[in-house]
Enzyme design. Structure first.
Site, short mmCIF file in Angstrom:
data_model
loop_
_atom_site.label_atom_id
_atom_site.label_comp_id
_atom_site.label_asym_id
_atom_site.label_seq_id
_atom_site.Cartn_x
_atom_site.Cartn_y
_atom_site.Cartn_z
N LYS A 11 -5.30 -9.06 -5.67
CA LYS A 11 -5.31 -9.52 -4.49
C LYS A 11 -6.80 -10.16 -3.79
O LYS A 11 -7.02 -10.92 -3.22
CB LYS A 11 -4.78 -8.79 -3.16
N GLN A 20 -1.32 -0.46 0.19
CA GLN A 20 -0.72 -0.88 -1.04
C GLN A 20 0.12 0.43 -1.26
O GLN A 20 -0.21 1.52 -1.02
CB GLN A 20 -2.01 -0.85 -2.31
N ASP A 59 2.28 -7.83 4.95
CA ASP A 59 3.32 -7.64 4.07
C ASP A 59 4.91 -7.76 4.50
O ASP A 59 5.75 -7.94 3.88
CB ASP A 59 2.98 -6.08 3.75
#
Ligand code: NDP
Length: 287
Positions: free
Chosen positions: A53, A97, A120
């Site tokens: 990422k 994460q 997200d």
């Protein structure tokens, strides 16, 4: 024989568009989109995802900052960091994460992220907005799946769509996105009876189970569009999807490969959400 839906090529297009947008934001508004990625612990797969990422951000001109916290970090400390990032105007997107270590409550952490920075798309505010059909940050993998479906040019209206898997990150949100596009949606899961019969009805099939090749080619309706989200590591064979690719490709009209299908789309859509968050912050339009 099915045509291949080339996730690498579609993801490249998305990344190119993001890069152009980032350049334009810098040129016209002096704005550099910023993404903060928080990693707790040393899970090797998570480390790879976070590194990828970061690299993808760099290539598109997004400023990314990684915060790595030890495995034994308290929930309080993690929530403290999220609060700091929520209040930092140079941070437009925050990504924690997953999975988190078991002593930390994932829901509390997700709910602590400001919805305007929830790139997200996992915060209940954004999930709720998706369900009621309002603009929101859409979770990256499902948004990537929709982009792949659009790349085939098929009209989803009135189609029978079957989603196998009901997780919060893939199955449920993609089902709502398909519903929004006027498909007739069936969601299957581990308690579903007669899965082959449900799959045989699908004009559009999304496999998001996490079990190597559990969806058999012979179950698939001839001409169906098949999107395989599964990423399963099988000894000696490497990565395989949830769908038996060879036999499914003989029946489907379109199919995603594994790897090279849905996989590359997730990060591309994350970049897109981050730029969108930066634009909304600059416009003062919020979530
Ligand atoms: P989860 O484990 O959270 O969910 C799996 C779902 O599959 C559950 O809803 C479960 O049902 C269902 N399921 C399990 N066994 C069966 C069965 N025998 N028949 C029918 N349904 C079943 O997985 P995720 O949604 O997080 O991920 C799914 C797959 O997608 C994984 O392989 C993952 O690696 C991959 N993935 C890929 C991404 C990418 O490409 N970037 C991103 C995210 C995920 P129940 O709810 O009843 O337990």
């Amino acid at each position: 024989m099915a045509e291949i839906i080339d996730g690498k090529a579609v993801a490249r297009e998305v990344r190119e568009a993001v890069k152009n947008e980032v350049e334009k934001l810098g040129r016209e508004r002096g704005l550099v989109p910023g993404l903060s990625v928080v990693l707790v612990g040393e899970d090797p797969a998570s480390q790879v995802y976070v590194r990828n990422k970061g690299k993808a951000c760099e290539k598109t001109g997004i400023r990314s900052v990684q915060h790595t916290l030890p495995e034994d970090t308290t929930q309080e400390r993690l929530l403290g960091l999220i609060e700091e990032l929520n209040n930092d105007p140079s941070v437009h997107g925050i990504l924690v994460q997953l999975p988190l270590p078991p002593h930390i409550d994932e829901h509390s952490v997700i709910e602590a992220i400001s919805p305007e920075k929830d790139v997200d798309g996992f915060h209940p505010f954004n999930v709720g907005r998706l369900v009621v059909g309002r603009p929101a940050f859409r979770p990256c993998t499902p948004a990537g799946i929709m982009r792949l479906l659009d790349s085939t040019g098929i009209d989803l209206t009135g189609k029978e769509a079957v989603v196998v898997g009901r997780s919060n990150i893939v199955g449920k949100p993609v089902a709502f996105m398909l519903l929004e596009r006027n498909s007739t949606v069936t969601i299957c899961h581990s308690r579903t009876e007669d899965l082959p019969e449900k799959i045989a009805r699908a004009d559009v099939l999304i496999g998001a189970v996490g079990r190597p090749e559990m969806i058999k080619g012979e179950w698939i309706k001839p001409g169906a569009v098949v999107v395989d989200v599964g990423i399963n590591r099988v000894p000696e064979r490497g990565l395989v999807g949830d769908v038996e690719f060879e036999s499914a490709a003989r029946r489907a009209s379109w199919i995603t490969p594994v790897p090279g299908g849905v996989g590359p789309m997730t990060i591309a859509m994350l970049l897109r959400n981050t730029v969108e968050a930066a634009k909304r912050a600059a416009d003062g339009s919020g979530a």
